[in-house]
Structure formats: C-alpha cells, structure tokens
Design an enzyme around this catalytic site. Structure first.
Site, PDB file in Angstrom:
ATOM      1  N   ASP A  76      40.166  43.120  34.008  1.00  0.00           N
ATOM      2  CA  ASP A  76      39.014  42.604  33.280  1.00  0.00           C
ATOM      3  C   ASP A  76      38.013  43.695  32.934  1.00  0.00           C
ATOM      4  O   ASP A  76      36.835  43.420  32.698  1.00  0.00           O
ATOM      5  CB  ASP A  76      38.320  41.505  34.080  1.00  0.00           C
ATOM      6  CG  ASP A  76      37.955  41.943  35.494  1.00  0.00           C
ATOM      7  OD1 ASP A  76      38.253  43.091  35.850  1.00  0.00           O
ATOM      8  OD2 ASP A  76      37.377  41.127  36.230  1.00  0.00           O
ATOM      9  N   LYS A  85      28.599  44.756  47.803  1.00  0.00           N
ATOM     10  CA  LYS A  85      27.361  44.133  47.349  1.00  0.00           C
ATOM     11  C   LYS A  85      26.186  44.392  48.300  1.00  0.00           C
ATOM     12  O   LYS A  85      25.635  43.474  48.917  1.00  0.00           O
ATOM     13  CB  LYS A  85      27.573  42.630  47.152  1.00  0.00           C
ATOM     14  CG  LYS A  85      28.631  42.326  46.099  1.00  0.00           C
ATOM     15  CD  LYS A  85      28.833  40.844  45.866  1.00  0.00           C
ATOM     16  CE  LYS A  85      29.886  40.614  44.794  1.00  0.00           C
ATOM     17  NZ  LYS A  85      30.138  39.170  44.552  1.00  0.00           N
ATOM     18  N   ASP A 138      32.679  45.836  32.875  1.00  0.00           N
ATOM     19  CA  ASP A 138      33.351  44.693  33.474  1.00  0.00           C
ATOM     20  C   ASP A 138      33.067  43.484  32.589  1.00  0.00           C
ATOM     21  O   ASP A 138      31.931  43.022  32.506  1.00  0.00           O
ATOM     22  CB  ASP A 138      32.810  44.480  34.894  1.00  0.00           C
ATOM     23  CG  ASP A 138      33.260  43.161  35.502  1.00  0.00           C
ATOM     24  OD1 ASP A 138      34.161  42.517  34.941  1.00  0.00           O
ATOM     25  OD2 ASP A 138      32.703  42.769  36.539  1.00  0.00           O
TER      26      ASP A 138
END
Length: 350
Positions: free
Chosen positions: A106, A157, A217
């Site tokens: 992706d 993250k 992305d």
C-alpha cells in the site's frame, strides 16, 4: 531475485474506495497501485513475484493472472484468515530459498531496489529495512539505529514525548531466507512487534537503508488524493508519464470533440470520449472507457474506469469509482462517489 507483496489487508481506512476491491488495486494515475509497484521492480530486473492475498483475492488474480501479460511470473498464496505481516511472509516460505524483497503493497516510493540490495550485501545483514524520515512519527513504527547503520530498537507508534528517531519503517525489506525459520507458523505474527525484536535479541543483524526520498502510505482517501497531486506536480515519478513534457497524457487515442477543452495536466485511460463543449482539467484522471458528456466541467478529480458523466454534469475535487454514472446537470464538489452511493444519493466529503 524474487519479491513478495503482502496484499491481504482489508483497506479499512481507505473505505469506501475499498468496498469492492483490495487496497493494492486502487488505481494510481489509471493503473492499480500494485501494478505501479511491479513496474518499478521490473526496472531492476525482478521478474518473479509472489502475492500473499486474503481480502478479495479474486480481483487481483483476475487482473494479473499468471503475470505473463505483464512480463512477470506471478504466484499466489491466499490466507484463509489474516496472518499479519510476519505470518503472511512465513506462509510463503516454500517459494524463497535465496535473498528476496518484501513489500507492504500500500505504499509508493522512489527506492532504488538494486542499490538497496547491494547495501544489504555490504552490511552482511539478515534483514535490511528501508526507512523514511517523517515530521510526526507517532502514527508509525519508529526505528532507532547506531552509527554503523544497524537497528537496535523498534517502537510502534510512540507517544510524542517518547520520540527519539524520526525514521520510520517504510514497508520495504530485504530478507535472507534463514529468517523465515525464526517466524512461528499457523498463527498471526507481526514482523515489527515480534520478528524484528526477536532477531535483535538473538544478535542477528538488521540494517537500516535510508535511500528513500519519496514515500507515501496510501492508507486514507486524503493520502490517495495526495498521491495524484504528487503525480501531477512531478514528485511521484511514473515511467510513462511526464507532465513536464506533455500536459495531456493518454494511454490510447481518445475521442475528443473539436470544441472540448483540455487544460493539463490531464491523464486519460483507454477508449475515453469527451464530447462537445466539455472542459476537462486541470489535475484530472479519467480511467478506461470514461465518457464525458456535452458541456461537462471536470477539475481536480479522479475518475476510475467505466465512469459516465451525463451532459452538463460538473465535478470539482471528486473521486468517482468504477461503473458510476453521474446524472446530467449534477454539480458535485469535495465528494467520493461509488455506484451504491449514487443509487442511494449519498456521498462522502473529501
């Protein structure tokens, strides 16, 4: 050299664009994202590709077949249920007995894969990870590395106060086949959270490759629009399209009325018809078999394949997906339209 594409994701954040197709098949300048990435690999001599599928695998297989029409040899491995990045790689183990590339399918990037492979060999690494620098890494997997270019910490993250590195995992890897032995089989596994940290614990070498100047992305409609904006402005380099040389690119000879006006940059697919008095552009993509009716106005919009705009329709900053028909005299702005949304008179702002 072989490559593995992980194309099994649900594309949840990209809905409704992925309601009918897997995310790697959304068109970028008229061709599926996955095809764009395959074209980049071919430039580096890679002809054998394995696709790890899960969501709507038939869409991918029907388009690419065995790869012969694209100058490739393509094999498919379909997951019965999602296995995560590591599980999907493990599930394709039978096809890899030498150094190979792995891609999250992706993304768009300008990575020089030949150079990345040479770097991997020089570093004598078990895995090499391409990284890219971002301003805010808190939504990604951050990699910390030493002065010799080897990773020593992975953090998924991180909170803003935890950010040490602004280099994130770009979703492109070089693997040695011996790494596959370290991945558990038969269950979901994350390479980022499980495999890579475990390799570091075992003293294996994970090199960090920073040769990535463009990276995106395509995970949301906003990022999807950004990819096309980058294409029109020349930041995203596509092999056959250069808007600096030609303001209007067409995949075949379109039927364009003599009184229609095209304001580049415009990208046209195959068998496109643009009728009298229509004004198309700037920053417009019209996919295969697109039909633009009389006196239509289209600007800053992405039309997929088999889209029909009836006479007098006006679109600005819209995405219209495969097989949609926009009624005549409609005036649409900042919207996503699918055939189902048109039937129920619903649209989403973009």
């Amino acid at each position: 050299m072989k490559a593995l594409f992980l194309v099994g994701g649900l594309g949840t954040r990209l809905r409704p664009l992925t309601d009918r197709m897997p995310k790697p098949m959304v068109p970028v300048m008229g061709k599926p994202l996955l095809e764009r990435n395959m074209e980049a690999l071919k430039l580096h001599g890679i002809r054998e590709i394995v696709l790890s599928t899960c969501y709507r695998p038939e869409v991918i297989e029907q388009y690419f077949g065995n790869g012969s029409d694209f100058g490739l040899k393509i094999r498919y491995v379909c997951e019965e249920s999602p296995l995560g990045t590591g599980g999907a790689i493990k599930n394709c183990e039978q096809y890899f007995d030498d150094t190979f590339l792995v891609f999250n399918a992706d993304i768009l990037s300008n990575i020089n894969y030949s150079e990345m492979l040479r770097y991997h060999k020089r570093k004598k690494a078990d895995v090499t990870i391409a990284v890219t620098q971002v301003e805010n890494p808190s939504a990604y997997g951050v990699i910390e590395y030493d002065e010799d270019g080897y990773a020593y910490l992975f953090k998924e993250k991180p909170a803003p106060h935890e950010v040490v590195s602004h280099f994130i995992n770009a979703g492109v890897y070089v693997f040695e086949p011996s790494v596959l032995w370290k991945i558990a089989s038969g269950r979901p596994v994350s390479v980022e959270r499980e495999v890579f940290p475990k390799l570091l614990e075992q003293g294996r070498k994970i090199a960090v490759y920073k040769g990535c100047n463009y990276w995106l992305d395509i995970g949301t409609p906003e990022k999807y629009i950004q990819a096309h904006r980058d294409g029109f402005e020349g930041r995203l380099h596509l092999p056959e399209i250069n808007f600096h040389e030609r303001a209007v690119y067409s995949a075949s000879d379109p039927h364009i009325s003599g009184t229609a006006v095209l304001r580049g940059p415009v990208c046209l697919g195959r068998n496109v018809r643009i009728e009298a008095g229509a004004a198309v552009g700037p920053n417009v993509v019209i996919g295969d078999n697109g039909q633009i009716g009389k006196k239509c106005k289209v600007a800053n919009s992405i039309l997929w394949n088999n889209v029909v705009l009836e006479d007098g329709a006006e679109l600005s900053e819209c995405i219209v997906t495969d097989g949609s028909t926009v009624e005549g005299a409609s005036k649409l702005k900042h919207s996503i339209y699918t055939p189902d949304m048109i039937k129920s008179a619903k649209h989403l702002a973009v």
